[in-house]
Design an enzyme around this catalytic site. Sequence first.
Site, mmCIF file in Angstrom:
data_model
loop_
_atom_site.group_PDB
_atom_site.id
_atom_site.type_symbol
_atom_site.label_atom_id
_atom_site.label_comp_id
_atom_site.label_asym_id
_atom_site.label_seq_id
_atom_site.Cartn_x
_atom_site.Cartn_y
_atom_site.Cartn_z
ATOM 1 N N ARG A 18 0.828 -1.222 0.000
ATOM 2 C CA ARG A 18 0.000 0.000 0.000
ATOM 3 C C ARG A 18 0.858 1.267 0.000
ATOM 4 O O ARG A 18 0.471 2.267 -0.607
ATOM 5 C CB ARG A 18 -0.953 -0.014 1.191
ATOM 6 C CG ARG A 18 -2.130 -0.941 0.958
ATOM 7 C CD ARG A 18 -3.114 -0.858 2.093
ATOM 8 N NE ARG A 18 -4.309 -1.630 1.795
ATOM 9 C CZ ARG A 18 -5.207 -1.975 2.713
ATOM 10 N NH1 ARG A 18 -5.039 -1.609 3.968
ATOM 11 N NH2 ARG A 18 -6.273 -2.663 2.380
ATOM 12 N N LYS B 59 -17.456 -16.664 5.159
ATOM 13 C CA LYS B 59 -18.894 -16.580 5.413
ATOM 14 C C LYS B 59 -19.709 -16.017 4.264
ATOM 15 O O LYS B 59 -19.351 -14.990 3.681
ATOM 16 C CB LYS B 59 -19.130 -15.708 6.645
ATOM 17 C CG LYS B 59 -18.660 -16.371 7.912
ATOM 18 C CD LYS B 59 -19.057 -15.562 9.106
ATOM 19 C CE LYS B 59 -18.736 -16.319 10.378
ATOM 20 N NZ LYS B 59 -18.984 -15.511 11.548
ATOM 21 N N GLY C 275 -7.842 -8.600 1.469
ATOM 22 C CA GLY C 275 -6.649 -8.876 2.274
ATOM 23 C C GLY C 275 -6.128 -10.297 2.130
ATOM 24 O O GLY C 275 -4.950 -10.521 1.850
ATOM 25 N N GLY D 139 -12.311 -4.296 1.997
ATOM 26 C CA GLY D 139 -13.726 -3.935 2.116
ATOM 27 C C GLY D 139 -14.166 -2.962 1.028
ATOM 28 O O GLY D 139 -15.273 -3.069 0.494
HETATM 29 C C1 3PG Z 1 -8.448 -2.046 5.044
HETATM 30 O O1 3PG Z 1 -7.422 -2.595 5.472
HETATM 31 O O2 3PG Z 1 -9.362 -2.696 4.482
HETATM 32 C C2 3PG Z 1 -8.545 -0.552 5.127
HETATM 33 O O3 3PG Z 1 -7.354 0.037 5.518
HETATM 34 C C3 3PG Z 1 -9.679 -0.120 5.997
HETATM 35 O O4 3PG Z 1 -9.428 -0.470 7.321
HETATM 36 P P1 3PG Z 1 -10.642 -0.630 8.354
HETATM 37 O O5 3PG Z 1 -11.410 -1.846 7.936
HETATM 38 O O6 3PG Z 1 -10.004 -0.745 9.698
HETATM 39 O O7 3PG Z 1 -11.499 0.614 8.226
#
Ligand code: 3PG
Length: 381
Positions: free
Chosen positions: A34, A192, A339, A362
């Site tokens: 990132r 899930k 991730g 997300g």
């Molecule tokens: C992630 O790793 O998906 C983003 O940096 C967002 O992080 P968060 O889910 O803690 O808001």
Amino acid sequence: MLHMKNINLENKRVFIRLDLNVPLDGEKIISSERIDRALPTIQLALKKNAKIILASHLGRPKEGCYDKKLSLLPVFKYLKKKLYGTNIIFYKKYLEGINVESNQIVLLENVRFNYGEITNDIELSKKYANLCDIFIMDAFATAHRIEASTYGICNFVKKSCIGPLLYSEIKILKNILNKPKHPIVTIVGGAKVSTKIKLLSSLLKITDTMLLGGGIANTFISIFHSVGKSLHEKNFKNKAKILFDTNKIILPVDSRVSTSYSINATATIKPVSNILPHEEILDIGNETIKNYKSIIKQANTILWNGPMGVFEFPNFRRGTEEIAKSIAYCAAYSVAGGGDTIAVINLFNLYNNISYISTGGGAFLEFIENKTLPILEKLKN
Ligand code: 3PG
């Protein structure tokens, strides 16, 4: 939307919201992905002689509390090395004002140490806005969050615009969603169904064939067979059935099962119709791998999110590895995000073989689900 590249930043204080939320082991950065993907944005700001303020969160600290383990200091050190020769400093306390010169970079400490960051507090948003003349949103991976430094600041700053990384992530995903090159094969794994139900229905609208793995597949398999101790969600069986009736979903026909969930567990390959009450599915089987690979080979576009099984356990890694490699080495345009998916890509050294890897987890899923994100609507105005 205004793009950073089209704005005069000369001697302007620019607040660039990045996503520098990288995995750490103590002070060691496990994946600098990132940060590396944010470098072109920083370099563009330098080229434009801006006074550069960089902001990001790291992890999920308790609201308003400093936590040494989640300090951006390791990120600062990494940036300093990468931008060798650049005037770059780290500010721990900055809300009441900072000094920043042209061509200087200031990295602010983790914005989530500030009270009101995640609740999008008005007073905090105003404070961020007071630090700068222009707000540049370039944190795609956090673009689904409505927080003070990603969203609230826009309400008080004189000018806001989109940065190059956010722009290119959106452009690539939009192209796939709006002008897809068929056949489109989507591969969805992970634990899930409940967390991905909206994603699955959005994807089914554009996809020709969807291949499922992981706990998600188990819930679908449970419509037809007993899945023993396997991770699955009984309450989502009916919703899964509705999705299955689109006739686009392909399920595993065999799986690697175990009688215990542990890193040294041994794997037995069995048809999914024959899982005993004390067994649990931890990976897809060889017949399924063969089947999935032949479908992947015929794709023109591939969207991939989630592993096929418990790839952290060596004996249950094969399905994820084979599918990841077949995605990486096929001729289709492949897009991966999330991730765990990025962890898999790194584990098998496939980084250069996937056409596009999104920095978002997300945010990637939410963009596919809704075709937009709150901050994009805001920046349009
Ligand atoms: C992630 O790793 O998906 C983003 O940096 C967002 O992080 P968060 O889910 O803690 O808001």
